[in-house]
Design a protein around this motif. Structure first.
Motif, short mmCIF file in Angstrom:
data_model
loop_
_atom_site.label_atom_id
_atom_site.label_comp_id
_atom_site.label_asym_id
_atom_site.label_seq_id
_atom_site.Cartn_x
_atom_site.Cartn_y
_atom_site.Cartn_z
N THR A 79 -10.51 -8.36 -1.94
CA THR A 79 -9.78 -7.91 -0.71
C THR A 79 -8.54 -8.68 -0.47
O THR A 79 -8.51 -9.60 -1.23
CB THR A 79 -10.74 -8.27 0.48
N PRO A 80 -7.55 -8.11 0.07
CA PRO A 80 -6.46 -8.99 0.23
C PRO A 80 -6.64 -10.32 0.59
O PRO A 80 -5.83 -11.30 0.09
CB PRO A 80 -5.65 -8.05 1.21
N HIS A 117 -5.52 -13.77 -1.43
CA HIS A 117 -4.50 -15.04 -0.93
C HIS A 117 -5.40 -16.14 -0.87
O HIS A 117 -4.62 -17.06 -1.31
CB HIS A 117 -3.98 -14.65 0.54
N TYR A 161 -4.89 0.74 -10.93
CA TYR A 161 -5.43 -0.60 -9.73
C TYR A 161 -6.44 0.55 -8.98
O TYR A 161 -7.56 -0.31 -8.57
CB TYR A 161 -4.11 -0.65 -8.76
N LEU A 202 -0.03 -11.45 -7.79
CA LEU A 202 -0.73 -10.48 -7.16
C LEU A 202 -0.71 -10.45 -5.70
O LEU A 202 -0.71 -9.73 -4.89
CB LEU A 202 -2.17 -10.11 -7.72
N SER A 203 -0.89 -11.88 -5.30
CA SER A 203 -1.00 -12.22 -3.88
C SER A 203 0.60 -11.85 -3.10
O SER A 203 0.41 -11.40 -2.12
CB SER A 203 -1.20 -13.74 -3.73
N TYR A 221 2.72 -9.52 -4.24
CA TYR A 221 2.73 -8.29 -4.33
C TYR A 221 1.97 -7.50 -3.38
O TYR A 221 2.42 -6.76 -2.65
CB TYR A 221 2.43 -7.78 -5.90
N GLU A 222 0.87 -7.99 -3.12
CA GLU A 222 0.09 -7.28 -2.05
C GLU A 222 0.59 -7.57 -0.53
O GLU A 222 0.81 -6.58 0.11
CB GLU A 222 -1.34 -7.96 -1.88
N LYS A 223 1.31 -9.05 -0.54
CA LYS A 223 2.07 -9.27 0.91
C LYS A 223 3.42 -8.20 1.05
O LYS A 223 3.45 -7.74 2.15
CB LYS A 223 2.35 -10.55 0.83
N LEU A 242 3.35 -5.07 -0.14
CA LEU A 242 2.94 -3.89 0.03
C LEU A 242 2.61 -3.75 1.49
O LEU A 242 2.86 -2.84 2.21
CB LEU A 242 1.98 -3.49 -0.89
N SER A 243 2.02 -4.73 2.00
CA SER A 243 1.40 -4.59 3.28
C SER A 243 2.91 -4.83 4.45
O SER A 243 2.63 -4.09 5.34
CB SER A 243 0.61 -5.93 3.67
#
Length: 340
Positions: free
Chosen positions: A91-92, A96, A167, A327-328, A330-332, A334-335
């Protein structure tokens, strides 16, 4: 050590640097994962594996057989089973947290079995000319098979490339392939046309440590395997260049974009993550603008390691940590975009 928060890691305002740890060190360098300075570390052998990560620098055309006729050991068989069945969905929040935990990442990296493909699977005369290294071979179950007028001629259908899922589990979203050699440039263009590829991402310099990736594109126009390739535009950014090509075969014409990321140091990790994230975002934008009939994005470096995450395709612990770090971030991003 100074205590750092999650926001320190994923704050995108400062320019974060890649967390890199010496393989032999058990203690963390002072600082946090977002501000650590990269310590260059060369290619290392993964602990707990009987397959060395040190590549056999076999030149194209070498003929020495490697293990033909050998049986898979129980350890290698277990590795194959693990790689076919194992999944690790984060999960995100878990991502992290994991990106900050260097010790767990280091342990996880060395516990992951190597993705060893038994060379006897590819015991075909002349095949050595198609592989940059005789120990880095495509997985048989997901390899790209080139269409040929003679389907019984294995060499004419072979390319060192594998389909990879996207993904969201999308089948054949990407193709990972080796950097083309002088013997495989035509095969690469056959694959580009066959798979209706809209984008190539190149993550290598043309020459690294005396190893060369063939310059498979023209200055102006060239024809390979009946495909006319013409350069339409070249744009130079800080960390990558973009080439736009027109491909023509018969009466059909297509557009291809090549993103050449030049800031990835050979066998190490980049100093900073944001330039790579900018490239990822640009490639994703280009993918969204591509025709609905477009196929997989092709990703290649000099060898098939840097851009994909199969056992053995990430060569060092530092690269494994860097992947989680990127990836961490990148997810941030995107959020934040979703919230806006």
């Amino acid at each position: 050590f100074e205590e750092k928060t999650l926001e320190d890691l994923i704050d995108l305002d400062p320019v974060p640097q890649t967390p890199v740890f010496d393989i032999g060190a058990d203690t963390r360098t002072e600082g946090d994962a977002a501000t650590l300075t990269v310590t260059p570390v060369g290619l290392q052998e993964r602990r707990g594996s009987n397959v060395s990560l040190t590549l056999d620098m076999c030149t194209p055309g070498c003929t020495e057989p490697y293990g033909y006729g050998a049986q898979l050991s129980p350890r290698d068989q277990s590795a194959q089973d693990y790689l076919r069945q194992g999944t690790h969905v984060l999960t995100p929040a878990m991502l992290h947290t994991r990106a900050m935990d260097d010790q767990s990442l280091q342990a996880e990296f060395y516990e992951t079995p190597m993705n060893f493909v038994d060379p006897k699977e590819y015991n075909y005369p002349g095949l050595v000319r198609k592989n940059r290294y005789k120990t880095i071979l495509p997985n048989t179950h997901s390899r790209v098979i080139l269409k040929s007028q003679d389907e019984d001629d294995f060499l004419s259908t072979y390319i060192n490339a594998n389909y990879l899922k996207g993904y969201g589990g999308e089948e054949r979203a990407y193709i990972a392939t080796q950097g083309p050699t002088v013997n495989t440039v035509g095969d690469l263009w056959r694959m580009v046309w066959q798979e209706r590829t809209p984008i190539i991402v190149m993550i290598t310099n043309l020459e690294e440590k005396n190893e060369k990736c063939a310059e498979y594109w023209p200055e102006d126009t060239v024809t390979h395997e009946g495909i006319e390739i013409t350069v339409v535009k070249v744009t130079q950014e800080d960390d990558y260049s973009l080439r736009v090509f027109t491909l023509k075969c018969g009466e059909e014409e297509r557009t291809l974009r090549q993103y050449w990321y030049t800031s990835w140091p050979d066998q190490k990790t980049p100093d900073k993550a944001p330039p790579l994230l900018e490239l990822v975002q640009e490639v994703e934008r280009a993918r969204e603008e591509a025709l609905p009939s477009s196929g997989p994005i092709i990703v290649h470096c000099r060898y098939r390691t840097k851009a994909t995450c199969l056992g053995g395709m990430i060569q060092t612990c530092e690269q494994y940590q860097f992947v989680h770090h990127v990836l961490s971030l990148y997810e941030k991003q995107l959020s934040q975009t979703a919230e806006e």
